[in-house]
Scaffold this active site. Structure first.
Site, short mmCIF file in Angstrom:
data_model
loop_
_atom_site.label_atom_id
_atom_site.label_comp_id
_atom_site.label_asym_id
_atom_site.label_seq_id
_atom_site.Cartn_x
_atom_site.Cartn_y
_atom_site.Cartn_z
N GLU A 16 0.85 -1.19 0.00
CA GLU A 16 0.00 0.00 0.00
C GLU A 16 0.88 1.24 0.00
OE1 GLU A 16 -3.54 0.69 2.72
OE2 GLU A 16 -2.19 2.28 3.41
N ALA A 50 -7.90 12.65 1.88
CA ALA A 50 -8.78 12.92 3.02
C ALA A 50 -10.06 13.58 2.56
CB ALA A 50 -8.06 13.81 4.03
N HIS A 77 -8.18 2.84 -3.63
CA HIS A 77 -9.05 2.97 -2.46
C HIS A 77 -10.17 3.95 -2.79
CE1 HIS A 77 -6.02 1.60 0.84
NE2 HIS A 77 -5.67 1.10 -0.33
N LYS A 163 -21.38 -7.40 4.18
CA LYS A 163 -20.58 -6.68 3.19
C LYS A 163 -20.06 -7.64 2.12
CE LYS A 163 -16.71 -4.75 4.60
NZ LYS A 163 -15.80 -3.74 5.21
N GLN A 174 -7.08 -4.71 8.61
CA GLN A 174 -6.41 -3.61 9.29
C GLN A 174 -5.14 -4.16 9.93
OE1 GLN A 174 -5.25 -0.64 9.80
NE2 GLN A 174 -7.32 0.22 9.86
N GLN A 210 3.97 7.66 15.84
CA GLN A 210 3.13 7.37 14.68
C GLN A 210 2.29 6.12 14.92
OE1 GLN A 210 4.90 5.38 11.21
NE2 GLN A 210 4.17 7.11 10.01
#
Length: 287
Positions: A16, A50, A77, A163, A174, A210
């Protein structure tokens, strides 16, 4: 090519990346891609800006260039919480025109300063919309340690099943740092009849603040072993980077040994880290 049509006897290995900040030129991503192409991933996914702006063309351009310039399949995405159906249709038209066949359908993060549009309340609504539009392989996200907004793990699995039934052909998880959570999650999926491939999302840690921020946002827990690494090397950047790489390699090795469908590496646009990990696990993945 649609990712669900990949024919492999071994685990999928994917990456990613995210587009450059608005203050940076899009060209800055190509130095990263030049190096990441040496990893030979099965696909590279590109995050969306965003707020899900319909004008965020960088995701589409980068995803298209990954295919045409680098010969690697791409996944775009698409977060929907701030999109109208008209916006979504325009983005799908743009993706199709650029030869992009794979979409990671997401609700997206809520911004307290931006009221949701409410035409897509859940990712499942977007999954249905994309499948009615047609022509795309739809991927969904999943949470091994349960979505923060779910009232219980059982409810989370129930919504995930819905879904998938709406048309997700595969799932990407995740991040997580304890493989046991992932294995337990797979067992729950199996019991619920969720039988699509699930890629394990792995985040190599290179910065303590982070990762603490990200785990707070997604609800992933930090095992004691991992906390000790963060505490010991917090002020030694090189040592923390190398320890984070080693931890990710251990995770991946264990996951592959247990027959995981795939590994999705969150690169944070850091090709050095991604390449180090790939070199360590490439023979394991191909075995």
């Amino acid at each position: 090519m649609k990712i669900n049509e990949l024919k492999k006897d071994t685990a999928i290995f994917s990456l990613e990346i995210f587009p450059p900040k608005k203050t940076s030129s899009i060209e800055t991503i190509y130095a990263t891609l030049d190096e990441l192409s040496d990893v030979h991933p099965d696909f590279i996914s590109v995050t969306f800006g965003a707020g899900g702006s319909v004008n965020n063309s960088t995701t589409v351009q980068i995803a298209s260039d990954i295919k045409t310039k680098y010969g690697i399949e791409s996944v775009a995405h698409l977060p929907c919480i701030y999109l109208t159906k008209s916006d979504a249709a325009k983005i799908l038209e743009d993706l199709k025109a650029n030869g992009i066949e794979n979409i990671l359908a997401l609700r997206g993060d809520l911004n307290p300063d931006m009221p949701p549009v409410n035409e897509f309340e859940y990712a499942s609504d977007l999954v249905k919309f994309i499948n009615v539009y047609g022509g795309f392989n739809v991927i969904g996200a999943c949470y091994p340690e349960t979505h923060l907004e779910a009232s219980s793990p059982a409810e989370d699995i129930k919504h995930l099943k819905y879904k998938v039934d709406c048309g997700c052909n595969e799932l990407i998880s995740q991040l997580f740092f304890d493989n046991n959570y992932f294995y337990s999650f797979l067992e729950k999926c199996d019991i619920a009849g969720i039988n699509v491939p699930v890629e394990a999302g792995i985040m190599p840690v290179t910065n303590k603040r982070q990762i603490e921020r990200m785990t707070k946002m997604c609800g992933a827990s930090l095992p004691e072993k991992f906390k000790k690494i963060l505490d010991r090397y917090e002020f030694n950047d090189d040592a923390l980077r190398d320890a984070g790489i080693a931890y990710a390699i251990d995770q991946i090795t264990d996951l592959i040994a247990n027959g995981v469908d795939g590994i999705h590496l969150y690169t944070m646009n850091n090709p050095y880290v991604a390449k180090r990990i790939y070199e360590a696990v490439k023979n394991i993945i191909k075995a």
